[in-house]
Design an enzyme around this catalytic site. Structure first.
Site, mmCIF file in Angstrom:
data_model
loop_
_atom_site.group_PDB
_atom_site.id
_atom_site.type_symbol
_atom_site.label_atom_id
_atom_site.label_comp_id
_atom_site.label_asym_id
_atom_site.label_seq_id
_atom_site.Cartn_x
_atom_site.Cartn_y
_atom_site.Cartn_z
ATOM 1 N N GLU A 452 0.807 -1.225 0.000
ATOM 2 C CA GLU A 452 0.000 0.000 0.000
ATOM 3 C C GLU A 452 0.838 1.272 0.000
ATOM 4 O OE1 GLU A 452 -3.199 -0.057 2.857
ATOM 5 O OE2 GLU A 452 -3.656 -2.141 2.458
ATOM 6 N N GLU A 520 -4.240 -10.061 0.035
ATOM 7 C CA GLU A 520 -5.001 -10.039 1.290
ATOM 8 C C GLU A 520 -6.447 -10.357 0.933
ATOM 9 O OE1 GLU A 520 -4.453 -6.325 3.436
ATOM 10 O OE2 GLU A 520 -2.301 -6.322 3.032
#
Lengths: 613, 320
Positions: A452, A520
């Site tokens: 991220e 994820e």
């Protein structure tokens, strides 16, 4: 600071290997003297001097987080930077020309400093040798002195930092001084969703290097196209090198049969190449077959002076023309988890028992892969994954979501590393630390550029770095989905997080450019993990679907004794008057924080078990 | 009066209550308490308060993330503030007027029947309201069969759960059930292994923030064992149990020391009050837990409980 190098251990004698008690290593773990400064101005300016009076110092355990020791407030926060609501900051060079941000952290009122000192006695056998000190993990910026002499500075909290002590080392008593800052510019790159700790949280070790020492080792097992035979090439860097010394390379299979035994004169840089090994045993989850390498360094008199053991396996990881990821030619199915290092008493200063239990639980429940979210782990975790056949996505220590994720919106106006030239070296250094340290681990199938951090030229440069140094593995990065311009330059796989099954079908049903995986998914916060079948069904439908990594393995919460009831309980963000906080958002594990399984684990075991082949 | 002395159940036509007695089990229905106020087996009381329909589950992290609790908040009020709209009584299959004075002056202390059925009519505290019936049927052998009916109303939001909640006076020692291993939900039960399981104590799954937990899907029967009462003459009588079993289809249940509201109010497990009761919820419909993410993704549609559809479930209650 010494350049990053392979994580091999070195010993003086064979009998030292089994207990990992090298007579060339001296642990400096234990009780150190400690002074806590709530901000840089409150530091003791001269504490690093050789004769500084430490009588007013406290003590602290090494390794341990400063917050766990009780000096600084525990704080859990996710994407927001930990100074949110307390200080206005922008990363240097992101919002205009004159924004170098000098002093932003070095004089900040919210930047506590831990001043560590240790008087140690050098092991007599170390005298006369090159001696270094290795810090396996210090968060988040450190300065080091020996006997009053400055040795260097390091960032990158989760990879080893090693300093040469030799020029200033005394026989007998010595003083090591370490100054650890909680925040630095690295804070922008280490915005991981976790409790925010600082201090020396992994092992500190003195390393004595013999007159000839193998400084770096690169094991390159290569399989022939038919996956039946293979060749091992070893690239060694030695430093120092004594005249007349030799290096003997021995490879044995797991039954002790010798497959290679070659001796060469030691050199600053040298290579060994094995003969063709026929009937090679492949390494995978079910058969994590490892070959044993020994490197013996002998001095001119033929005396063994250093011994490096390392285990390695043969395997290939490729993407075929149909965009299917193949391990040893077979389709790879990732039954994975994301794993933060966690212990409810010790935070990220995990123990061998913690790691052994994690491996046991993974193997019991058909978990075959782990993503080291979002930083490199304790070195021995990689060994465990090699030995137990746990596939690794080895993530670089990088997460900057606070610079572009704001209240659910994507707003990268001050994103770092982005394409900001001044930030490139820092992230390339992190990539290099990750690669150089762990390059010999068979279990690593993917390098991950970080988590991220959006996309830009600097992430692309990290991708290019891994491609250049390691053509044998795949490179993973998810954040490129936020800027498709970089799609062809970043990541070998289409990686998403928390994608809905129907969105995955859209990608895979429409001539996918890359294989697909979920770095994820199945966010196991609280009572969750319903509907997993929608994902495992994709395995049956699309060969390009490679599975994913559940978020995540273990709740991050801190064990405390409740003052009201006297019960041992778990506390989370906000429970320490830490604000702003993200409360229970770190409670997403398949395990509770004390490693007892959550009820959802049986569901994971069932679905992963169906695809455990 | 017909001679009823060959029938098995003794019926006591009280002024406020209806008593029904078999060899081992004695029931007292209380018209002012909207149902069964007392269920005594071998001299031990099993009810703390009248069983009531239950609609709420303590918000899960997933419910919080996708705003489900706000959307369905009416069911919290319905769960806490149930309104009854009267009861009907059948003796041996024949409806009778509520047998209170002066109508019950016709009866004696020697009244018997082969079956007694009491149905309590509830109205939900929702806008709009809907109707729920709880029917108690006592067979000649003293066995209680319960049937619970929810009347669908499409103008109401999805339900968090639908069941019947029995609160027992003291905390159980353990429970044993035949069903699936572990804590299961409609969208998380594939890994549950069929078998017979005993759970010691009444553990609350220690999620960081207390939330709905402990549901067991696809259950054939559950036996709750207690060893304490509130009866001052026999506070610790030794172990005694009650068995709930399926009638025509397996049921779901949870057996915890807390109500949904108690769980809802705690931000940490140590804030829950000392455990002193047993809250056995027999569930006719359970919402899935979801899992895609915890900040907006809904539970998959098939695992919702749409308010517009009727829900019916039955179970049997008998001594061990």
């Amino acid at each position: 600071m010494l350049p990053a190098h392979s994580d091999h251990r070195f010993y003086q004698h064979y009998h030292e290997i089994a207990g990992e008690h090298s007579s060339l290593a001296q642990s400096l773990n234990g009780t150190w003297r400690f002074h806590f400064a709530p901000n840089p101005q409150a530091r003791l300016q001269d504490f690093w001097q050789a004769d500084y009076d430490l009588s007013g110092f406290d003590t602290i355990t090494v390794p341990e987080h400063v917050e766990i020791a009780g000096y600084d407030k525990l704080h859990y926060i996710n994407t927001m930077y930990p100074w949110e609501g307390h200080h206005f900051r922008r990363p240097a060079h992101t919002v205009g020309q004159d924004t170098s941000g000098t002093g932003m952290f070095s004089t900040a009122p919210d930047n506590p400093v831990g001043q560590y000192a240790l008087d140690f006695t050098l092991a007599p056998a170390f005298a006369g040798k090159t001696v270094t000190v290795q810090f396996a993990g210090v968060e988040e910026a450190m300065y080091v002195w020996l006997n009053g002499h400055f040795l260097g500075y390091a960032e990158d909290s989760f990879t080893p930092s090693e300093f040469d002590l030799t020029p200033y080392l005394h026989a007998g008593a010595n003083r090591l001084a370490v100054e650890v800052f909680k925040r630095s510019t690295a804070a922008y790159l280490e915005d991981q969703d976790m409790f925010r700790f600082f201090g020396i949280f992994r092992d500190v070790t003195l390393l004595a290097k013999p007159a000839t020492h193998i400084e770096d080792l690169h094991i390159q097992p290569t399989l022939a196209d038919d996956l039946q035979s293979g060749v091992v090439k070893l690239d060694l860097t030695c430093s120092p090198v004594a005249a007349g010394s030799t290096v003997r390379a021995i490879i044995r299979d797991d039954e002790g049969e010798t497959l290679m035994d070659t001796t060469q004169p030691a050199a600053a840089a040298q290579s060994f190449t094995s003969d063709t090994l026929v009937h090679v045993h492949l390494w995978d989850h079910h058969h994590p077959y490892l070959y044993q390498l020994y490197l013996e360094v002998h001095d001119a008199a033929g005396q063994l002076v250093e011994l490096v053991p390392y285990q390695f396996g043969f395997r290939t990881i490729t993407i075929d023309a149909q965009k299917v990821i193949r391990l040893n030619g077979e389709r790879l199915i990732i039954n994975g988890v994301n794993r933060h290092e966690w212990d409810d008493e010790r935070g990220r200063a995990v123990t061998a028992a913690d790691m052994d239990e994690d491996i046991r639980i993974m193997k019991t429940h058909h978990i075959n892969a782990v993503r080291t979210c979002h930083y490199p782990d304790h070195i021995s975790w990689y060994d465990r994954c090699d030995v137990n056949g746990i596939y690794m996505m080895a993530e670089t220590n990088l997460e900057s979501h606070g610079t572009w994720q704001k209240m659910g919106a994507i707003e990268p106006s001050y994103n770092v590393p982005g394409s900001v030239a001044e930030w490139r070296a820092a992230v390339l250094d992190r990539a290099q630390n990750n690669y150089e340290t762990f390059k010999n681990h068979t279990a690593i199938l993917f390098w991950s550029l970080g988590n991220e951090s959006f996309a830009g030229d600097n992430i692309a440069a990290m991708n290019a770095y891994f491609k250049k140094v390691d053509p044998t593995r795949l490179v993973h990065y998810e954040g490129v989905v936020n800027d498709r311009e970089y799609e062809d330059r970043i990541s070998d796989v289409e990686s998403r997080m928390y994608a809905h099954p129907e969105d995955i079908v859209k990608y895979l049903g429409n001539h996918p450019k890359k294989p697909f995986l979920l770095c994820e998914y199945m966010h196991d916060m609280g009572n969750s993990l319903g509907g997993m079948k929608a994902y495992t069904d994709l395995i049956d439908r699309f060969p390009q679907y490679a599975g994913g990594f559940i978020w995540d393995f273990i709740d991050q919460a801190i064990a405390v004794t409740d003052p009201v009831t006297g019960q041992k309980v778990h506390r989370y963000g906000g429970d320490f008057d830490d604000r702003p906080a993200d409360y229970e958002f770190s409670g997403d594990g398949l395990l509770f924080a004390d490693r007892t399984p959550k009820p959802a684990l049986q569901e994971v075991s069932y679905y992963y078990g169906r695809y455990d082949k | 009066m017909a001679d009823t002395t060959n029938k098995k159940l003794r019926v006591i036509y009280g002024d406020v209550t209806l008593g029904v007695q078999s060899d081992r089990v004695q029931y007292i229905f209380n018209y002012t308490r909207n149902g069964l106020e007392s269920l005594v087996v071998d001299g031990k009381e099993w009810l703390y308060r009248t069983p009531l329909p239950t609609f709420w589950r303590a918000t899960t992290d997933n419910d919080r993330g996708n705003g489900f609790s706000q959307k369905s908040v009416q069911w919290l009020g319905a769960d806490m503030f149930m309104k009854a709209a009267g009861a009907t009584v059948k003796i041996d299959g024949e409806p009778i007027d509520l047998p209170i004075a002066p109508g019950n002056n016709q009866y004696s202390d020697h009244e018997y029947a082969d079956s007694v059925a009491v149905t309590v009519h509830f109205t939900t505290a929702t806008i709009p309201t809907t109707a729920v019936q709880v029917e108690y049927r006592i067979a000649a052998d003293g066995t209680l069969t319960m049937h619970v009916h929810y009347t669908g109303n499409a103008n109401l939001p999805d339900l968090p759960v639908f069941g019947l909640r029995l609160i027992m006076p003291t905390k159980a020692v353990r429970y044993t059930y035949q069903g699936l291993s572990g804590e299961t939900y409609p969208d998380r039960m594939a890994g549950g292994v069929p078998g017979t399981y005993t759970i010691q104590g009444l553990p609350v799954t220690p999620y960081l923030v207390p939330q709905d937990n402990g549901v067991h899907m696809a259950t054939d029967w559950v036996e709750v064992v207690r060893a304490t009462t509130q009866d001052n003459t026999q506070l610790t009588p030794g172990e005694f149990g009650l068995r709930i079993s399926s009638v025509d289809a397996p049921f779901a249940f949870s057996c915890l020391p807390y109500t949904a509201e108690e769980l809802e109010n705690a931000t940490h497990i140590e804030e829950l009050p000392p455990a002193r009761r047993t809250v056995l919820s027999i569930l006719g419909a359970v919402r899935g837990v979801g899992g895609i993410d915890s900040w907006g993704a809904d539970v998959d549609k098939p695992y919702h409980i749409p308010a517009g559809e009727d829900i019916d479930f039955s179970f049997k209650v008998a001594p061990l």
